[in-house]
Design a protein around this motif. Structure first.
Motif, mmCIF file in Angstrom:
data_model
loop_
_atom_site.group_PDB
_atom_site.id
_atom_site.type_symbol
_atom_site.label_atom_id
_atom_site.label_comp_id
_atom_site.label_asym_id
_atom_site.label_seq_id
_atom_site.Cartn_x
_atom_site.Cartn_y
_atom_site.Cartn_z
ATOM 1 N N LEU A 65 0.811 -1.211 0.000
ATOM 2 C CA LEU A 65 0.000 0.000 0.000
ATOM 3 C C LEU A 65 0.848 1.266 0.000
ATOM 4 O O LEU A 65 0.460 2.284 -0.536
ATOM 5 C CB LEU A 65 -0.904 0.029 1.223
ATOM 6 C CG LEU A 65 -1.993 -1.028 1.234
ATOM 7 C CD1 LEU A 65 -2.828 -0.871 2.476
ATOM 8 C CD2 LEU A 65 -2.856 -0.927 0.003
ATOM 9 N N ASN A 66 1.981 1.186 0.633
ATOM 10 C CA ASN A 66 2.780 2.391 0.804
ATOM 11 C C ASN A 66 3.858 2.482 -0.251
ATOM 12 O O ASN A 66 4.064 1.584 -1.028
ATOM 13 C CB ASN A 66 3.459 2.372 2.166
ATOM 14 C CG ASN A 66 2.456 2.657 3.255
ATOM 15 O OD1 ASN A 66 1.402 3.233 2.979
ATOM 16 N ND2 ASN A 66 2.759 2.239 4.457
ATOM 17 N N ARG A 74 -8.670 0.607 -1.486
ATOM 18 C CA ARG A 74 -8.134 1.805 -0.857
ATOM 19 C C ARG A 74 -6.798 2.204 -1.461
ATOM 20 O O ARG A 74 -6.314 3.306 -1.251
ATOM 21 C CB ARG A 74 -7.939 1.598 0.647
ATOM 22 C CG ARG A 74 -9.215 1.287 1.380
ATOM 23 C CD ARG A 74 -10.136 2.484 1.354
ATOM 24 N NE ARG A 74 -11.390 2.199 2.034
ATOM 25 C CZ ARG A 74 -11.631 2.494 3.301
ATOM 26 N NH1 ARG A 74 -10.731 3.094 4.018
ATOM 27 N NH2 ARG A 74 -12.794 2.213 3.838
ATOM 28 N N ALA A 75 -6.157 1.267 -2.137
ATOM 29 C CA ALA A 75 -4.840 1.549 -2.701
ATOM 30 C C ALA A 75 -4.966 2.353 -3.985
ATOM 31 O O ALA A 75 -3.983 2.717 -4.585
ATOM 32 C CB ALA A 75 -4.104 0.255 -2.967
ATOM 33 N N GLY A 76 -6.164 2.616 -4.439
ATOM 34 C CA GLY A 76 -6.347 3.364 -5.663
ATOM 35 C C GLY A 76 -7.107 2.536 -6.661
ATOM 36 O O GLY A 76 -8.161 2.006 -6.340
ATOM 37 N N LEU A 92 -2.912 -5.124 -12.428
ATOM 38 C CA LEU A 92 -2.233 -3.832 -12.354
ATOM 39 C C LEU A 92 -2.841 -3.025 -11.220
ATOM 40 O O LEU A 92 -4.069 -2.947 -11.113
ATOM 41 C CB LEU A 92 -2.464 -3.017 -13.630
ATOM 42 C CG LEU A 92 -1.682 -3.314 -14.901
ATOM 43 C CD1 LEU A 92 -1.994 -2.230 -15.932
ATOM 44 C CD2 LEU A 92 -0.205 -3.377 -14.623
ATOM 45 N N THR A 93 -2.003 -2.420 -10.410
ATOM 46 C CA THR A 93 -2.496 -1.567 -9.328
ATOM 47 C C THR A 93 -1.765 -0.231 -9.376
ATOM 48 O O THR A 93 -0.551 -0.210 -9.555
ATOM 49 C CB THR A 93 -2.242 -2.242 -7.962
ATOM 50 O OG1 THR A 93 -2.782 -3.558 -8.010
ATOM 51 C CG2 THR A 93 -2.923 -1.487 -6.834
ATOM 52 N N GLY A 94 -2.509 0.847 -9.247
ATOM 53 C CA GLY A 94 -1.896 2.178 -9.276
ATOM 54 C C GLY A 94 -2.726 3.164 -8.490
ATOM 55 O O GLY A 94 -3.802 2.825 -8.009
ATOM 56 N N PRO A 95 -2.226 4.397 -8.371
ATOM 57 C CA PRO A 95 -2.941 5.384 -7.564
ATOM 58 C C PRO A 95 -4.307 5.764 -8.139
ATOM 59 O O PRO A 95 -5.226 6.089 -7.383
ATOM 60 C CB PRO A 95 -2.011 6.595 -7.549
ATOM 61 C CG PRO A 95 -0.994 6.364 -8.615
ATOM 62 C CD PRO A 95 -0.923 4.884 -8.860
ATOM 63 N N ASP A 96 -4.441 5.731 -9.455
ATOM 64 C CA ASP A 96 -5.737 6.067 -10.052
ATOM 65 C C ASP A 96 -5.859 5.413 -11.431
ATOM 66 O O ASP A 96 -4.910 4.844 -11.950
ATOM 67 C CB ASP A 96 -5.911 7.593 -10.158
ATOM 68 C CG ASP A 96 -4.714 8.241 -10.831
ATOM 69 O OD1 ASP A 96 -4.168 7.653 -11.787
ATOM 70 O OD2 ASP A 96 -4.297 9.337 -10.394
#
Lengths: 183, 152
Positions: free
Chosen positions: A162-163, B63-65, B108-112
């Motif tokens: 997460l960070n 919550r991670a985006g 894929l995971t990212g802020p937005d």
């Protein structure tokens, strides 16, 4: 000096996440261990974890099994072309099956007709074939086509971080876990 | 892997949630009918053996985006090369080879959402393959674990 432990304190929350996302310390008093590193009291450490779970930032705090190591070496991503109008009724039904670990609705695309995904896990190829058959029965004539994509190799699996990356790289090497393309 | 009785009961009971109270090992011991030291030993052993992937918090991914499931149809001859390219992206946190024309599946995971789209474009340019972008529309079940009752 006492640190602010209001749950909205983002710095404290980030440090707690960094500290625990690979797991809680398996020591006699895990809350004291965390408290010492965050510079807060044992009660505050416990409250902060409870608060993050109440707020929904933590989904669960659990003994998370590695299904692959426990013998569930077969996993199948079953995909289904389900009539849109019946998805609200059938999606939750498929998701409620005990042998399904993840179940999502996703969009159709050109060249990709399937809009329902359900992950199944088993100890043998026959196990997951049987699970697929049960889902097929549940969906009945609302399903126009289906497929099952069996995983043949895990090429990368790092737990979600997460960070910003922690000073030490805790990303795990790809492991033989039975996971499931969860988001 | 053979599980002893205590290990099996412990996993079955606590795969969804540990008691997050003042003395969690003691609370578990009370429920399992053993001592807190035995609970801790059991957890350590299962952790070391890899039977548990972790004992601790599972964070809410949303919550991670933004995140999305992506598939590529990679020609067999290019599999190793493309897999390696894809794995280099820090946004990729799972990557599975599956038996299908669409044979490479990753998250894929990212802020937005925008950052994911940039990443998808980049992957397309780098690999020359058109990614299938399948973001979640609705979750009907998310990783709640499943019964180990059939474990011999």
């Amino acid at each position: 000096m006492s640190a602010c432990t209001c749950p909205s304190d983002p710095d404290l929350t980030h440090r707690l996440i960094d500290l625990t996302q690979a797991g809680l310390p398996l020591v006699d008093d895990p809350w004291a261990w965390i408290a010492e590193r965050l510079g807060i009291s044992r009660e505050q450490a416990l409250q902060l974890l409870q608060q993050l779970q109440r707020d929904g930032a933590i989904r669960r705090i659990a003994a998370v099994p590695n299904h692959y190591r426990l013998g569930y070496r077969h996993n199948g991503m079953t995909v289904w072309d389900v009539e849109d109008a019946r998805m609200d009724q059938l999606g939750p039904l498929v998701g409620a099956q005990p042998f399904v670990s993840h179940c999502y609705r996703r969009p159709r695309r050109d060249g990709w007709r399937y809009n329902l995904f359900a992950m199944v896990h088993g100890r043998s190829a026959e196990d997951i074939d049987r699970d697929r058959q049960r889902i097929r029965q549940l969906l009945g004539d609302a399903c126009r086509a289906d497929d099952m994509l069996v995983s043949s190799r895990i090429l990368k699996k790092t737990g979600l971080r997460l960070n910003r990356p922690a000073p030490t790289d805790r990303a795990q090497a790809p492991s033989q876990e039975s996971s499931s393309c969860s988001e | 892997m053979q599980l002893d009785d205590l290990s099996r009961r412990l996993i079955e009971r606590y795969q969804h949630q540990l008691p997050i109270c003042t003395d969690p090992w003691q609370a578990m011991a009370d429920e399992l009918g053993c001592s807190a030291a035995e609970v801790l030993d059991c957890l350590r052993r299962l952790d070391e053996q890899g039977a548990l992937s972790r004992v601790g918090p599972v964070f809410e991914h949303s919550r991670a985006g933004a995140s999305t499931l992506v598939a590529l149809a990679v020609p067999q001859s290019r599999l190793e090369q493309v897999a390696e390219l894809v794995n280099r992206y820090p946004e990729v946190n799972h990557n599975y080879l599956r038996e299908h024309d669409y044979n490479l599946w990753f998250v894929l995971t990212g802020p937005d959402r925008q950052s994911l789209e940039r990443c998808l474009e980049d992957i397309q340019q780098t690999t020359g393959l058109a990614p299938l972008d399948l973001p979640m529309r609705r979750a009907y079940r998310i990783d709640l674990g499943f019964s180990l009752e059939a474990t011999p």
